[in-house]
Write a protein that holds these residues in place. Sequence first.
Motif, PDB file in Angstrom:
ATOM      1  N   ARG A   1       2.177   4.231  -5.722  1.00 59.62           N
ATOM      2  CA  ARG A   1       3.293   3.718  -4.765  1.00 59.62           C
ATOM      3  C   ARG A   1       3.032   2.277  -4.405  1.00 59.62           C
ATOM      4  O   ARG A   1       2.056   1.599  -4.746  1.00 59.62           O
ATOM      5  CB  ARG A   1       3.200   4.318  -3.297  1.00 59.62           C
ATOM      6  N   GLY A   2       4.248   1.440  -4.438  1.00 63.36           N
ATOM      7  CA  GLY A   2       4.055   0.190  -4.099  1.00 63.36           C
ATOM      8  C   GLY A   2       4.220  -0.953  -5.393  1.00 63.36           C
ATOM      9  O   GLY A   2       3.847  -2.128  -5.173  1.00 63.36           O
ATOM     10  N   CYS A   3       4.246  -0.412  -6.433  1.00 63.83           N
ATOM     11  CA  CYS A   3       4.169  -1.337  -7.533  1.00 63.83           C
ATOM     12  C   CYS A   3       5.294  -2.223  -7.678  1.00 63.83           C
ATOM     13  O   CYS A   3       6.330  -2.032  -7.098  1.00 63.83           O
ATOM     14  CB  CYS A   3       4.050  -0.571  -8.882  1.00 63.83           C
TER      15      CYS A   3
ATOM     16  N   ASP B   1       0.828  -1.093  -0.015  1.00 61.59           N
ATOM     17  CA  ASP B   1      -0.155  -0.091   0.115  1.00 61.59           C
ATOM     18  C   ASP B   1       0.854   1.246  -0.056  1.00 61.59           C
ATOM     19  O   ASP B   1       0.451   2.541  -0.346  1.00 61.59           O
ATOM     20  CB  ASP B   1      -0.949  -0.050   1.165  1.00 61.59           C
ATOM     21  N   ASP B   2       2.311   1.095   0.652  1.00 59.84           N
ATOM     22  CA  ASP B   2       3.106   2.334   0.315  1.00 59.84           C
ATOM     23  C   ASP B   2       3.936   1.845  -0.485  1.00 59.84           C
ATOM     24  O   ASP B   2       4.128   1.091  -1.316  1.00 59.84           O
ATOM     25  CB  ASP B   2       3.405   2.655   1.810  1.00 59.84           C
ATOM     26  N   GLY B   3       5.285   2.355  -0.113  1.00 57.96           N
ATOM     27  CA  GLY B   3       6.632   1.983  -0.684  1.00 57.96           C
ATOM     28  C   GLY B   3       6.922   3.332  -1.758  1.00 57.96           C
ATOM     29  O   GLY B   3       6.565   4.358  -1.738  1.00 57.96           O
TER      30      GLY B   3
END
Length: 417
Positions: free
Chosen positions: A284-286, A274-276
């Motif tokens: 975000r977070g792919c 969900d973040d990153g």
Amino acid sequence: MTETARTRDAHDDGRTARAAVPLPPVRTTLPAVLPAASYGALVSFIRSRPGMTRQQLLAATGMSRTTLFERLEALFQHGYVYQDGSAPPGTGGHGPGRRSELLRWDTRGRVVLVLDLGQTHARLCVTGVDGRILRMRDVAVDIDTEAPAYLAEIFEISRRLVDAGQDESLIGVALGIPGPVDPATGVLGTSTTMPRWEAYPVLEAIRDHWQVPAVIENDARAFALGESSVIGADRTVLAVKYATGIGAGIVDAGHVLEGADGAAGDIGHVRITDDGPVCTCGRRGCLAAWASGHALIRRLADTGVRHLRDIVDRVAAGDPTVCDAVDEATARLSRVLATVVAVANPDDLVLGGALGRIPRVVSRIDAAIREDVTERARHHLSVGAAHLGADGAVVGLTRKIVDLVYDPAAIDAAILA
């Protein structure tokens, strides 16, 4: 733009030895008996066999001698078929001491121009119709630029490659790109890797420049087609290109899965957290934001890593920092691939691209998938590095244009025009 000539010798990272072996021609599935065969159907029938006599064609098609011979004469004149040697005894001769001529698909001097475009490099090749690379240039160039200027440079280098041949006839141009392609129109879809190409008439530009048929395909799907051609048309192949970006292609019974919008295999933009990190798509977070070669280069910049080659070399040398980063990225990629394997249930998972071919990456993905996927979905699964090395997409793109040019309907239209 940096252009590097690549000679095809036994010292080319081990790839040439594989690529120099003639790949089998694409076998067209046709019935044993072909009644009322059209011009194109006759070519496909002859193409699918090592050689046939006129008598064998008469028996296989059920056509009258006059009709068959008239159609064969047209195929001779248009360069689709030629006579080559005599048939062995007992295979269609007309009497003692006399043998019939064998008819073969005429590929003599026919070549294809393949433009295999990546995010940071382009591989430009002149190939035979069987996918063998005859001449090649590797070009270091960023595809995130304006299409007209990029293609002008690529076309000029390609022109020199084509002109270097003797007694050759260019039958088509095949383009591979690191982005989505509409399967119905060949139009590029919205892409984060080459946003300035959107709506640009790439196929039209190629046809106008070269005056021959052209096709366009996503690079990962082209890679899957190439690998499928040597693995076997009867197998389901999941091929993953793991390099600057991450993409996949699925080929089942010789047919590549394109999807409704041409985005089949775009696994790099599956969100895994969900973040990153921020991805090139803006979210975000792919997977690509966490695990792509671009992400690894960014993460390892403080260690002096600047290119994918640096990562490959340092993994081979056992650099602990780089190995740890690659292991973490591989684990994230494995989780996504486990889902794809469970859905597609392939016979073969083939890993290509500069990172995908690293033995450490292959073994870890193999182990992770066998742990995460049920035994039923992986019972017959084979996991390994690309059989064709870096040449898989080139072979797949050659196959695409050859199938287009020698499609029965295209041959009929060319002769009847």
